[in-house]
Write an enzyme that holds these catalytic residues in place. Structure first.
Site, PDB file in Angstrom:
ATOM      1  N   TYR A  43       0.797  -1.217   0.000  1.00  0.00           N
ATOM      2  CA  TYR A  43       0.000   0.000   0.000  1.00  0.00           C
ATOM      3  C   TYR A  43       0.832   1.270   0.000  1.00  0.00           C
ATOM      4  CZ  TYR A  43      -3.089  -3.658   1.746  1.00  0.00           C
ATOM      5  OH  TYR A  43      -3.755  -4.836   1.919  1.00  0.00           O
ATOM      6  N   TYR A  56     -12.797  -6.658   6.440  1.00  0.00           N
ATOM      7  CA  TYR A  56     -11.603  -6.877   5.625  1.00  0.00           C
ATOM      8  C   TYR A  56     -11.367  -8.384   5.529  1.00  0.00           C
ATOM      9  CZ  TYR A  56      -6.906  -7.191   3.861  1.00  0.00           C
ATOM     10  OH  TYR A  56      -5.825  -7.524   3.090  1.00  0.00           O
ATOM     11  N   ASP A  68     -14.519 -15.473   9.385  1.00  0.00           N
ATOM     12  CA  ASP A  68     -13.120 -15.191   9.063  1.00  0.00           C
ATOM     13  C   ASP A  68     -12.393 -14.873  10.365  1.00  0.00           C
ATOM     14  OD1 ASP A  68     -10.675 -14.161   8.359  1.00  0.00           O
ATOM     15  OD2 ASP A  68     -11.436 -12.864   6.756  1.00  0.00           O
ATOM     16  N   LYS A 123      -2.677 -15.935   9.784  1.00  0.00           N
ATOM     17  CA  LYS A 123      -1.885 -15.026  10.630  1.00  0.00           C
ATOM     18  C   LYS A 123      -1.160 -15.727  11.786  1.00  0.00           C
ATOM     19  CE  LYS A 123      -3.356 -10.588   9.158  1.00  0.00           C
ATOM     20  NZ  LYS A 123      -4.597 -10.216   8.489  1.00  0.00           N
TER      21      LYS A 123
HETATM   22  C1  LIG Z   1      -5.040 -10.375   7.139  1.00  0.00           C
HETATM   23  C2  LIG Z   1      -6.426 -10.843   6.926  1.00  0.00           C
HETATM   24  C3  LIG Z   1      -6.781 -11.556   5.769  1.00  0.00           C
HETATM   25  C4  LIG Z   1      -5.807 -11.817   4.642  1.00  0.00           C
HETATM   26  O1  LIG Z   1      -4.740 -12.615   5.025  1.00  0.00           O
HETATM   27  P1  LIG Z   1      -3.368 -12.590   4.167  1.00  0.00           P
HETATM   28  O2  LIG Z   1      -2.540 -13.637   4.807  1.00  0.00           O
HETATM   29  O3  LIG Z   1      -2.810 -11.212   4.321  1.00  0.00           O
HETATM   30  O4  LIG Z   1      -3.734 -12.897   2.763  1.00  0.00           O
HETATM   31  C5  LIG Z   1      -8.078 -11.993   5.657  1.00  0.00           C
HETATM   32  N1  LIG Z   1      -8.988 -11.768   6.642  1.00  0.00           N
HETATM   33  C6  LIG Z   1      -8.682 -11.100   7.767  1.00  0.00           C
HETATM   34  C7  LIG Z   1      -9.722 -10.908   8.815  1.00  0.00           C
HETATM   35  C8  LIG Z   1      -7.396 -10.606   7.940  1.00  0.00           C
HETATM   36  O5  LIG Z   1      -7.105  -9.902   9.048  1.00  0.00           O
END
Ligand SMILES: *Cc1c(COP(=O)(O)O)cnc(C)c1O
Length: 420
Positions: free
Chosen positions: A13, A141, A242, A271
């Site tokens: 970014y 996100y 997610d 993550k």
């Molecule tokens: C960081 C994140 C993603 C994307 O993960 P990447 O490993 O960066 O592709 C998807 N969903 C959430 C909630 C995130 O915090």
């Protein structure tokens, strides 16, 4: 080195011709990031939610080295191995009951793509191919790939830039009821209306349970999540949680779904899965999704080259064992308490619009956008690593941070308040 970096290497970014400054890192240890010029920074970011045990951890290092001696990688098509199978066992054992099949992939965004595909293939295989749109809430996100982008907040996610390239999905308002409030009829009505009108074309509702991360660092009511999970059942729409940012204890529960006591049909993890060591993600499903996709000789159409990477799985196993053997609950609770005490006073500052804390996440929302370049320079001069975005200055340190280091982070937040 920095000149070459500036001219030839993309960073996230930021412009290639007028880039934000970068600082060269030589090594990391515990909660310290050591710069090439010798300065040491206290880490307030856990490298984007991932390094929960701190850096250069002897147990994780040992797991990586031991696996490296056996194999770094081998294809997952037609072959299997114990690091992946052991990890699947652990994930099935620790996530909410009912999620018992695991698809491994290489990053969070890909795990979201897989989840969306699963939902679409599920309905396709029930002879309901028209159920192929996604419903989500604003302020979310879910990653940077195209499918994931389509369910990110349309404004933050810059859908206008990619209009015509991203699928138009359905958006309910951001859940405005806060963490400790209950969800009112007004909070629920808009999303229920979307479900009532569109359930015939909706494959799944996807959301970040309780904590919206990169879309605005917002904490909302578990009551909202519980009600919406119930509505998904009522309107026959799959629920995708997610948990890429929230998984592995960050919000005070092992998984944020536990705040609401719900079990989604599909869950994405990433993550902190490898304790911040290697890129690895997982998409878990229940029996309904598994059987639905597999009926009539159906197969899930996805298979990344580095699927189930043994090195990453071995480190993930070690990271999970470390988490479960340690006292993360106590650590996260202590961080939460301290963030609350030490960030709350910033609320009185003229430039501060809101202060909120949940688990090991502390957020100071300003009334104006922060100038990242100047804030970052001040932070580095003060010996801390904090990276604001938009109006948000936030902390999510490794769980192992000591109280005096955390105090230096909470005090440093003040340095950003007049950086505009
Ligand atoms: C960081 C994140 C993603 C994307 O993960 P990447 O490993 O960066 O592709 C998807 N969903 C959430 C909630 C995130 O915090």
């Amino acid at each position: 080195m920095n000149d070459f970096d500036r001219q030839h290497v993309w960073h996230p970014y930021t412009s290639m011709t007028r880039p934000l400054p970068t600082f060269e890192v030589a090594s990391c240890e515990g909660v310290r990031i050591r710069l090439a010029d010798g300065r040491e920074l206290i880490d307030g970011m856990s490298s984007w939610w991932s390094a929960i045990h701190g850096y250069n951890h002897p147990v994780l290092n040992r797991a990586a080295k031991a696996q490296l001696e056996k194999m770094a990688h081998v294809m997952f098509g037609g072959l299997t191995h114990s690091p992946a199978v052991e990890l699947a066992k652990r994930l099935i054992g620790m996530t909410p009951k009912g999620l018992d099949c695991v698809f491994f992939s290489d990053s969070g965004s890909v795990s979201v793509e897989v989840a969306l595909k699963m939902a679409i293939q599920y309905w396709h295989n029930q002879s309901r191919p028209e159920k192929n749109r996604m419903l989500t809430v604003r302020g979310g996100y879910h990653g940077d790939t195209f499918g994931a982008m389509s369910v990110c907040d349309p404004v933050n996610g810059m859908h206008s830039l990619f209009s015509g390239s991203v699928r138009e999905q359905l958006f309910a308002p951001r859940p405005d009821c806060r963490f400790n409030e209950s969800a009112s009829a007004d909070d629920i009505a808009p999303i229920e209306q979307l479900l009532r009108r569109h359930s015939g074309e909706i494959a799944a509702l996807i959301l970040e349970p309780v904590v919206q991360g990169a879309g605005g660092m917002w904490f909302y009511s578990p009551d909202y999540l519980r009600t919406v999970a119930h509505l998904c059942k009522q309107y026959d729409v799959l629920l995708i949680a997610d948990e890429i940012a929230t998984g592995f204890g960050r919000s005070g529960k092992l998984f944020a779904c536990e705040h609401a006591g719900i079990v989604p049909d599909i869950m994405c993890l990433g993550k902190a899965l490898t304790g911040g060591y290697l890129s690895l993600a997982a998409t878990l499903t229940n029996q309904r999704v598994r059987d639905g996709i597999s009926a009539n000789a159906g197969v899930l159409m996805h298979g990344p080259t580095f699927m189930g990477n043994p090195l990453a799985c071995a480190v993930a196993n070690a990271s999970i064992d470390l988490l479960r053997a340690g006292d993360w609950q106590q650590q996260v609770a202590a961080i939460e308490q301290q963030l609350q005490t030490e960030l709350e006073p910033w609320r009185d500052h003229d430039s501060v619009a809101d202060v909120r804390v949940l688990g090991a996440i502390g957020v100071v929302e300003l009334t104006h956008d922060v100038d990242v370049a100047s804030a970052q320079r001040r932070f580095v001069d003060a010996g801390v690593w904090i990276r604001p975005f938009g109006k948000l200055v936030y902390l999510m340190p490794p769980y192992v941070i000591q109280a005096d280091d955390l105090s230096r982070l909470t005090a440093a937040v003040g340095l950003a308040l007049d950086c505009s």
